[in-house]
Design a protein around this motif. Structure first.
Motif, PDB file in Angstrom:
ATOM      1  N   ALA A  77       0.797  -1.231   0.000  1.00 33.89           N
ATOM      2  CA  ALA A  77       0.000   0.000   0.000  1.00 33.89           C
ATOM      3  C   ALA A  77       0.826   1.277   0.000  1.00 33.89           C
ATOM      4  CB  ALA A  77      -0.939   0.012   1.206  1.00 33.89           C
ATOM      5  N   ALA A  78       2.059   1.230   0.472  1.00 33.56           N
ATOM      6  CA  ALA A  78       2.822   2.460   0.702  1.00 33.56           C
ATOM      7  C   ALA A  78       2.934   3.317  -0.556  1.00 33.56           C
ATOM      8  CB  ALA A  78       4.205   2.113   1.253  1.00 33.56           C
ATOM      9  N   ILE A  79       3.411   2.725  -1.640  1.00 40.27           N
ATOM     10  CA  ILE A  79       3.635   3.522  -2.851  1.00 40.27           C
ATOM     11  C   ILE A  79       2.318   3.967  -3.501  1.00 40.27           C
ATOM     12  CG2 ILE A  79       4.544   3.456  -5.206  1.00 40.27           C
ATOM     13  CD1 ILE A  79       6.863   1.788  -4.164  1.00 40.27           C
ATOM     14  N   PRO A  80       1.359   3.069  -3.781  1.00 35.62           N
ATOM     15  CA  PRO A  80       0.127   3.538  -4.438  1.00 35.62           C
ATOM     16  C   PRO A  80      -0.680   4.529  -3.612  1.00 35.62           C
ATOM     17  CG  PRO A  80      -0.044   1.208  -3.819  1.00 35.62           C
ATOM     18  CD  PRO A  80       1.378   1.595  -3.651  1.00 35.62           C
ATOM     19  N   LEU A  81      -0.775   4.321  -2.304  1.00 37.13           N
ATOM     20  CA  LEU A  81      -1.545   5.252  -1.478  1.00 37.13           C
ATOM     21  C   LEU A  81      -0.870   6.617  -1.393  1.00 37.13           C
ATOM     22  CD1 LEU A  81      -3.111   3.553   1.680  1.00 37.13           C
ATOM     23  CD2 LEU A  81      -4.248   4.818  -0.146  1.00 37.13           C
ATOM     24  N   THR A  82       0.450   6.617  -1.231  1.00 34.28           N
ATOM     25  CA  THR A  82       1.180   7.887  -1.171  1.00 34.28           C
ATOM     26  C   THR A  82       1.056   8.635  -2.487  1.00 34.28           C
ATOM     27  OG1 THR A  82       2.761   6.898   0.375  1.00 34.28           O
ATOM     28  CG2 THR A  82       3.402   8.958  -0.672  1.00 34.28           C
ATOM     29  N   SER A  83       1.135   7.913  -3.581  1.00 29.08           N
ATOM     30  CA  SER A  83       0.981   8.522  -4.896  1.00 29.08           C
ATOM     31  C   SER A  83      -0.430   9.080  -5.082  1.00 29.08           C
ATOM     32  CB  SER A  83       1.284   7.484  -5.979  1.00 29.08           C
ATOM     33  OG  SER A  83       1.135   8.039  -7.266  1.00 29.08           O
ATOM     34  N   PHE A  84      -1.431   8.318  -4.667  1.00 28.88           N
ATOM     35  CA  PHE A  84      -2.828   8.729  -4.827  1.00 28.88           C
ATOM     36  C   PHE A  84      -3.147   9.984  -4.003  1.00 28.88           C
ATOM     37  CE2 PHE A  84      -7.292   8.448  -3.402  1.00 28.88           C
ATOM     38  CZ  PHE A  84      -7.929   8.508  -4.647  1.00 28.88           C
ATOM     39  N   THR A  85      -2.506  10.144  -2.843  1.00 31.74           N
ATOM     40  CA  THR A  85      -2.815  11.260  -1.948  1.00 31.74           C
ATOM     41  C   THR A  85      -1.821  12.416  -2.078  1.00 31.74           C
ATOM     42  OG1 THR A  85      -1.556  10.199  -0.153  1.00 31.74           O
ATOM     43  CG2 THR A  85      -3.927   9.755  -0.260  1.00 31.74           C
ATOM     44  N   GLN A  86      -1.028  12.441  -3.128  1.00 26.97           N
ATOM     45  CA  GLN A  86      -0.027  13.505  -3.292  1.00 26.97           C
ATOM     46  C   GLN A  86      -0.620  14.905  -3.235  1.00 26.97           C
ATOM     47  OE1 GLN A  86       3.338  13.112  -6.268  1.00 26.97           O
ATOM     48  NE2 GLN A  86       2.099  11.362  -6.876  1.00 26.97           N
ATOM     49  N   SER A  87      -1.822  15.065  -3.793  1.00 26.59           N
ATOM     50  CA  SER A  87      -2.420  16.396  -3.886  1.00 26.59           C
ATOM     51  C   SER A  87      -3.208  16.787  -2.639  1.00 26.59           C
ATOM     52  CB  SER A  87      -3.327  16.469  -5.119  1.00 26.59           C
ATOM     53  OG  SER A  87      -4.385  15.533  -4.999  1.00 26.59           O
ATOM     54  N   TRP A  88      -3.364  15.873  -1.687  1.00 29.26           N
ATOM     55  CA  TRP A  88      -4.149  16.144  -0.490  1.00 29.26           C
ATOM     56  C   TRP A  88      -3.351  16.980   0.505  1.00 29.26           C
ATOM     57  CZ3 TRP A  88      -7.235  11.198   1.270  1.00 29.26           C
ATOM     58  CH2 TRP A  88      -7.901  10.651   0.168  1.00 29.26           C
ATOM     59  N   ARG A  89      -4.078  17.726   1.333  1.00 31.16           N
ATOM     60  CA  ARG A  89      -3.430  18.408   2.455  1.00 31.16           C
ATOM     61  C   ARG A  89      -2.727  17.371   3.329  1.00 31.16           C
ATOM     62  NH1 ARG A  89      -3.218  23.927   2.090  1.00 31.16           N
ATOM     63  NH2 ARG A  89      -2.787  23.873   4.325  1.00 31.16           N
ATOM     64  N   ARG A  90      -1.509  17.711   3.769  1.00 32.85           N
ATOM     65  CA  ARG A  90      -0.687  16.727   4.481  1.00 32.85           C
ATOM     66  C   ARG A  90      -1.286  16.302   5.826  1.00 32.85           C
ATOM     67  NH1 ARG A  90       1.602  13.741   1.401  1.00 32.85           N
ATOM     68  NH2 ARG A  90      -0.320  14.347   0.364  1.00 32.85           N
ATOM     69  N   LYS A  91      -1.882  17.231   6.546  1.00 33.48           N
ATOM     70  CA  LYS A  91      -2.460  16.847   7.832  1.00 33.48           C
ATOM     71  C   LYS A  91      -3.642  15.905   7.628  1.00 33.48           C
ATOM     72  CE  LYS A  91      -2.967  19.744  11.392  1.00 33.48           C
ATOM     73  NZ  LYS A  91      -3.534  20.734  12.353  1.00 33.48           N
ATOM     74  N   SER A  92      -4.403  16.106   6.586  1.00 29.66           N
ATOM     75  CA  SER A  92      -5.534  15.215   6.307  1.00 29.66           C
ATOM     76  C   SER A  92      -5.050  13.789   6.059  1.00 29.66           C
ATOM     77  CB  SER A  92      -6.320  15.719   5.095  1.00 29.66           C
ATOM     78  OG  SER A  92      -6.868  17.000   5.340  1.00 29.66           O
ATOM     79  N   VAL A  93      -3.957  13.663   5.325  1.00 27.26           N
ATOM     80  CA  VAL A  93      -3.413  12.332   5.049  1.00 27.26           C
ATOM     81  C   VAL A  93      -2.878  11.697   6.330  1.00 27.26           C
ATOM     82  CG1 VAL A  93      -1.779  11.009   3.657  1.00 27.26           C
ATOM     83  CG2 VAL A  93      -2.838  13.060   2.702  1.00 27.26           C
ATOM     84  N   LEU A  94      -2.196  12.505   7.138  1.00 32.46           N
ATOM     85  CA  LEU A  94      -1.662  11.995   8.404  1.00 32.46           C
ATOM     86  C   LEU A  94      -2.791  11.527   9.319  1.00 32.46           C
ATOM     87  CD1 LEU A  94       0.800  11.587  10.266  1.00 32.46           C
ATOM     88  CD2 LEU A  94       0.491  13.949  11.049  1.00 32.46           C
ATOM     89  N   LEU A  95      -3.843  12.312   9.434  1.00 33.01           N
ATOM     90  CA  LEU A  95      -4.981  11.919  10.266  1.00 33.01           C
ATOM     91  C   LEU A  95      -5.670  10.672   9.722  1.00 33.01           C
ATOM     92  CD1 LEU A  95      -6.497  15.432  11.060  1.00 33.01           C
ATOM     93  CD2 LEU A  95      -5.469  13.854  12.706  1.00 33.01           C
ATOM     94  N   LEU A  96      -5.729  10.537   8.402  1.00 28.31           N
ATOM     95  CA  LEU A  96      -6.313   9.339   7.797  1.00 28.31           C
ATOM     96  C   LEU A  96      -5.508   8.100   8.184  1.00 28.31           C
ATOM     97  CD1 LEU A  96      -8.276   7.951   5.791  1.00 28.31           C
ATOM     98  CD2 LEU A  96      -6.605   8.483   3.988  1.00 28.31           C
ATOM     99  N   ALA A  97      -4.187   8.223   8.117  1.00 34.87           N
ATOM    100  CA  ALA A  97      -3.324   7.086   8.454  1.00 34.87           C
ATOM    101  C   ALA A  97      -3.484   6.681   9.918  1.00 34.87           C
ATOM    102  CB  ALA A  97      -1.865   7.429   8.152  1.00 34.87           C
ATOM    103  N   VAL A  98      -3.476   7.665  10.814  1.00 36.71           N
ATOM    104  CA  VAL A  98      -3.603   7.367  12.250  1.00 36.71           C
ATOM    105  C   VAL A  98      -4.992   6.809  12.552  1.00 36.71           C
ATOM    106  CG1 VAL A  98      -3.536   8.347  14.576  1.00 36.71           C
ATOM    107  CG2 VAL A  98      -1.874   9.098  12.863  1.00 36.71           C
ATOM    108  N   SER A  99      -6.008   7.330  11.879  1.00 37.35           N
ATOM    109  CA  SER A  99      -7.371   6.824  12.095  1.00 37.35           C
ATOM    110  C   SER A  99      -7.495   5.367  11.685  1.00 37.35           C
ATOM    111  CB  SER A  99      -8.377   7.675  11.308  1.00 37.35           C
ATOM    112  OG  SER A  99      -8.383   9.010  11.777  1.00 37.35           O
TER     113      SER A  99
END
Length: 404
Positions: A77-99
């Protein structure tokens, strides 16, 4: 040194850095806690194997697959998810991961079915893959360029703390209070962390302009391929000996106290990451060379004096010292080299790291069956020589002592 910002984001990042006159240790500790929870989530089933097996009515081998499926989730998941969320706000992605950890650990705590728990563990692994891809870049963006290595070191300190203290305490808690209660407590800690991140951490924009960076473009950046190769070799070497430290320790009386030896490994790892944090912004290349050489010396000692309990114990301490700051070294080198593609480059580090973990188990098993346990240190030494040669091969890219 490439600036760690993305199109249109430099002004926002620079405003934060100019406003931050002091090193933001408190905020960085939130990232460290995220890493701490990640390691606990990953490793707790191994320490509570009999209890979880009894609770889910499955064998110990089946419980072991809860660790395996987690690693698979991280790796795929690391590469495809990181690539897919490149344009997202960084805190939103971080909160998604922790959630994701909150969901996975809560389901684990209440599930009575092995299959459901297996799915939850896969979700946890996916979350881990995304989180590890974020941490180094997030820490780097929070500080001026001359503090980036130190910031990553603080963000990574949760890993040795979890290995040294969190897992033993979590295992003890699972034995005393029940494994479901332990995962429930982990979920409660995750809720607190989500609130902490939402309130305390700054936010950063994702990649703008509609164009997303490709994996091939990141690999083509000078130094990135070298960093990935060294990461693969170093972590492969570590996991060959770490996975099979129990049978190796049985060659001496250390086998009776391997738990204490691994505790010592964890404590010396903390010292290692502290040393790396102090010097990394000026001496990244030198520290990488020293870490690789010290690791090589430790396994050389193990290979020669495998039957001497005291000497092997001291070698394990030296090994922990060399390994403690390794993740910080590799991630800082990657962040420096990849610039605005830092998160995607980190996702590649995560994938390579997990592949090396799996490879270490497989290669170690082959060595045990084909040559015996005494061969392990010598195989590790050969791999480390390859890692050292790769570091030395190009002093101008990848691992450099040129500070930001």
């Amino acid at each position: 040194m490439k600036q760690l910002c993305v199109d249109g984001a430099c002004d926002e990042v620079q405003t934060l850095k100019n406003a931050t006159h002091e090193f933001p240790k408190g905020r960085l500790l939130a990232l460290a806690c995220a890493g701490f929870i990640t390691i606990l989530t990953e490793a707790l089933p191994a320490g509570l194997l009999p209890q979880i097996g009894a609770g889910l009515r499955v064998s110990g081998a089946a419980v072991g697959q809860l660790v395996t499926i987690y690693a698979i989730g991280s790796m795929v998941a690391a590469i495809p998810l990181t690539s897919f969320t490149q344009s997202w706000r960084r805190k939103s992605v971080l909160l998604l991961a922790v959630s994701g950890f909150l969901v996975a650990n809560t389901v684990t705590a209440v599930s009575g079915e092995y299959e459901i728990t297996l799915v939850a563990r896969f979700i946890a692994g996916v979350s881990a893959g995304l989180l590890w891809a974020l941490l180094a870049g997030y820490a780097s963006r929070m500080v001026p360029s001359n503090m980036q290595g130190r910031a990553i070191a603080v963000a990574m300190v949760g890993t040795p703390l979890a290995l040294s203290f969190g897992i033993p305490l979590g295992t003890l808690g699972g034995i005393v209070f029940g494994w479901r209660a332990t995962f429930g407590i982990l979920s409660a800690l995750t809720v607190a962390l989500i609130v902490w991140i939402a309130i305390a951490l700054p936010d950063f924009p994702g990649e703008r302009g509609g164009r997303q960076t490709k994996i091939s473009e990141v690999i083509a950046i000078p130094g990135v391929a070298q960093i990935l190769a060294v990461t693969l070799l170093f972590v492969l070497a570590h996991n060959i000996i770490y996975t099979y430290i129990v049978p190796f320790s049985s060659l001496s009386k250390l086998g009776e106290h391997v738990d204490l030896a691994l505790f010592g490994f964890g404590v010396s790892s903390i010292l290692g990451i502290w040393i790396v944090g102090v010097y990394i912004d000026r001496k990244l290349r030198s520290l990488t060379i020293v870490s690789t050489v010290l690791f090589g010396i430790s396994v050389l000692i193990m290979g020669v004096r495998y039957d001497d309990t005291t000497i092997v114990a001291l070698a394990i301490l030296l090994w922990g010292l060399s390994f403690g700051g390794a993740a910080t070294l590799f991630q800082t080198a990657s962040a420096r080299s990849s610039g605005s593609a830092a998160d995607l480059a980190q996702s590649m580090i995560v994938t390579v790291w997990n592949a090396a973990i799996a490879g270490g188990g497989a290669v170690g098993a082959g060595l045990l069956m084909g040559f015996g346990v005494r061969m392990l240190p010598w195989a590790v030494l050969i791999i480390l020589v390859g890692a050292l040669v790769t570091v030395l091969s190009d002093p101008k890219t990848g691992f450099t002592d040129d500070g930001p």
